[in-house]
Motif scaffolding. Structure first.
Motif, short mmCIF file in Angstrom:
data_model
loop_
_atom_site.label_atom_id
_atom_site.label_comp_id
_atom_site.label_asym_id
_atom_site.label_seq_id
_atom_site.Cartn_x
_atom_site.Cartn_y
_atom_site.Cartn_z
N GLU A 58 0.82 -1.22 0.00
CA GLU A 58 0.00 0.00 0.00
C GLU A 58 0.85 1.27 0.00
O GLU A 58 0.43 2.30 -0.53
N ALA A 59 2.04 1.20 0.58
CA ALA A 59 2.91 2.37 0.63
C ALA A 59 3.60 2.62 -0.70
O ALA A 59 4.13 3.71 -0.93
N ARG A 60 3.60 1.62 -1.59
CA ARG A 60 4.30 1.75 -2.87
C ARG A 60 3.37 1.90 -4.06
O ARG A 60 3.80 2.23 -5.15
N VAL A 61 2.09 1.64 -3.83
CA VAL A 61 1.17 1.50 -4.96
C VAL A 61 1.04 2.80 -5.78
O VAL A 61 0.78 2.74 -6.99
N SER A 62 1.22 3.94 -5.16
CA SER A 62 1.05 5.20 -5.88
C SER A 62 2.37 5.80 -6.40
O SER A 62 2.37 6.86 -7.02
N SER A 63 3.47 5.12 -6.17
CA SER A 63 4.77 5.64 -6.61
C SER A 63 5.10 5.15 -8.02
O SER A 63 4.80 4.02 -8.38
N TYR A 64 5.71 6.03 -8.81
CA TYR A 64 6.17 5.73 -10.17
C TYR A 64 5.04 5.15 -11.05
O TYR A 64 5.26 4.25 -11.85
N LEU A 65 3.85 5.71 -10.89
CA LEU A 65 2.70 5.17 -11.64
C LEU A 65 2.86 5.26 -13.15
O LEU A 65 2.57 4.28 -13.86
N PRO A 66 3.31 6.40 -13.72
CA PRO A 66 3.47 6.44 -15.19
C PRO A 66 4.46 5.39 -15.70
O PRO A 66 4.22 4.76 -16.75
N GLU A 67 5.55 5.19 -14.95
CA GLU A 67 6.54 4.19 -15.37
C GLU A 67 5.95 2.78 -15.32
O GLU A 67 6.18 1.97 -16.24
N VAL A 110 4.25 -11.00 -7.91
CA VAL A 110 3.51 -10.08 -7.05
C VAL A 110 4.14 -8.69 -7.12
O VAL A 110 5.23 -8.51 -7.67
N GLY A 111 3.47 -7.70 -6.54
CA GLY A 111 4.02 -6.36 -6.47
C GLY A 111 3.26 -5.36 -7.32
O GLY A 111 2.37 -5.71 -8.09
N THR A 112 3.64 -4.11 -7.19
CA THR A 112 2.92 -3.04 -7.86
C THR A 112 3.15 -3.02 -9.37
O THR A 112 2.26 -2.66 -10.12
N THR A 113 4.33 -3.39 -9.82
CA THR A 113 4.57 -3.44 -11.26
C THR A 113 3.82 -4.61 -11.89
O THR A 113 3.26 -4.48 -12.99
N ALA A 114 3.78 -5.74 -11.18
CA ALA A 114 2.98 -6.87 -11.65
C ALA A 114 1.51 -6.50 -11.72
O ALA A 114 0.79 -6.93 -12.63
N MET A 115 1.05 -5.68 -10.79
CA MET A 115 -0.34 -5.23 -10.81
C MET A 115 -0.61 -4.39 -12.06
O MET A 115 -1.67 -4.51 -12.68
N ALA A 116 0.35 -3.56 -12.46
CA ALA A 116 0.19 -2.77 -13.67
C ALA A 116 0.07 -3.68 -14.90
O ALA A 116 -0.70 -3.40 -15.83
N ILE A 117 0.82 -4.77 -14.91
CA ILE A 117 0.72 -5.74 -16.02
C ILE A 117 -0.65 -6.40 -16.01
O ILE A 117 -1.27 -6.59 -17.06
N ALA A 118 -1.13 -6.77 -14.82
CA ALA A 118 -2.44 -7.40 -14.72
C ALA A 118 -3.53 -6.50 -15.28
O ALA A 118 -4.40 -6.95 -16.03
#
Length: 281
Positions: free
Chosen positions: A88-97, A119-127
């Motif tokens: 949750e602390a990382r989910v909003s960081s580096y969103l455009p990237e 897992v992770g925020t970048t994997a979520m962007a792929i999902a």
């Protein structure tokens, strides 16, 4: 009686001045490397007017002191390790990237492919990018991430989602442990996308814990093509546990402005490195 320089003066010649001169050179070398971030051995030898053997010796001494790090073909400044941060602390960081990475990863897929998604925020962007691609049908996705699986739910039934199982790790909403690899040991997917917590030129792809690293290793073994996906900030970080070497992955895909020293050192290893921008190059 023979005339000439006394024996004690002879013995005090080069050896008496060698240590101070060497130490002064190393101090200059340390400052130079830290300023330039990454420098090749050949260039350092030319810069300081000494042999490559001497520079390698100086670099080894400085590396043992912890001032710099010796990497293949050169030396670079030390990259500090960082602690784990909850999802949750990382989910909003580096969103455009992360969106760029997600779209580029999804663009690699075709109907009928099978994918293992870490897992992770970048994997979520792929999902999310996969779910947005309505032309992708008959896709099978394996994931240890509970939140990743839920993000893909809107793509069912054209996408089949398989959660690999294991013990819940709340920090990343993931399932880890010995049970988590049982399914992975029985499949051979088209693609694997894994995240990381650091890109270390000396050690490779880094993770935060032994269970996390073991899971990522199993993911890579279970796929024909292994791709590391990470925003550029990880090129300025290292972490506690080594996941794998650069030779164990096919591609590293990143977006943003990664640390130039780390980029240069990683490219020295021969691994394919894709740095995405708005043109997705």
């Amino acid at each position: 009686m023979a005339s000439g320089t006394p024996d004690n003066e002879l013995s005090a010649g080069p050896s008496a001045t060698e240590a101070p001169v060497s130490e002064a050179r190393r101090e200059q070398l340390l400052s130079f490397i830290q300023t330039h971030e990454f420098v090749r051995i050949y260039d350092l030898a030319r810069q300081f007017g000494v042999s490559e053997v001497t520079i390698r010796s100086d670099v080894d001494i400085l590396a043992r002191r912890g001032g710099i790090r010796r990497v293949r073909g050169g030396a670079m400044r030390v990259v500090e390790a960082v602690p784990e941060v909850d999802y949750e602390a990382r989910v909003s960081s580096y969103l455009p990237e992360k969106r760029l990475i997600g779209q580029a990863a999804a663009a690699m897929l075709s109907p009928g492919d099978s994918v293992i998604l870490d897992v992770g925020t970048t994997a979520m962007a792929i999902a999310h990018a996969i779910a947005d691609r309505e032309d992708l049908t008959n896709l099978t996705i394996f994931t240890p991430g509970l939140n990743i699986a839920l993000a893909l739910e809107r793509a069912i039934p054209r996408v089949e989602v398989v959660v690999t199982g294991g013990t819940l790790r709340p920090q990343q909403h993931s399932l880890v442990g010995p049970v988590s690899t049982l399914i992975l040991e029985r499949i051979r997917a088209s693609f694997a996308f894994i995240g990381c917590n650091g890109v270390d030129p000396s050690f490779g792809i880094m993770g935060l814990s032994l269970p996390d690293a073991a899971l990522k290793q199993a993911i890579l073994r279970a796929a024909r093509m292994g791709i590391v996906v990470t925003d550029a900030s990880k090129f300025s970080q290292t972490s506690l546990v080594r996941v794998c070497g650069f030779e164990d992955v096919d591609t590293i895909m990143t977006a943003g402005a990664p640390d130039p020293a780390t980029v240069a050192a990683v490219r020295e290893t021969g691994v394919e490195l894709r740095i995405l921008n708005n043109d997705r190059t």
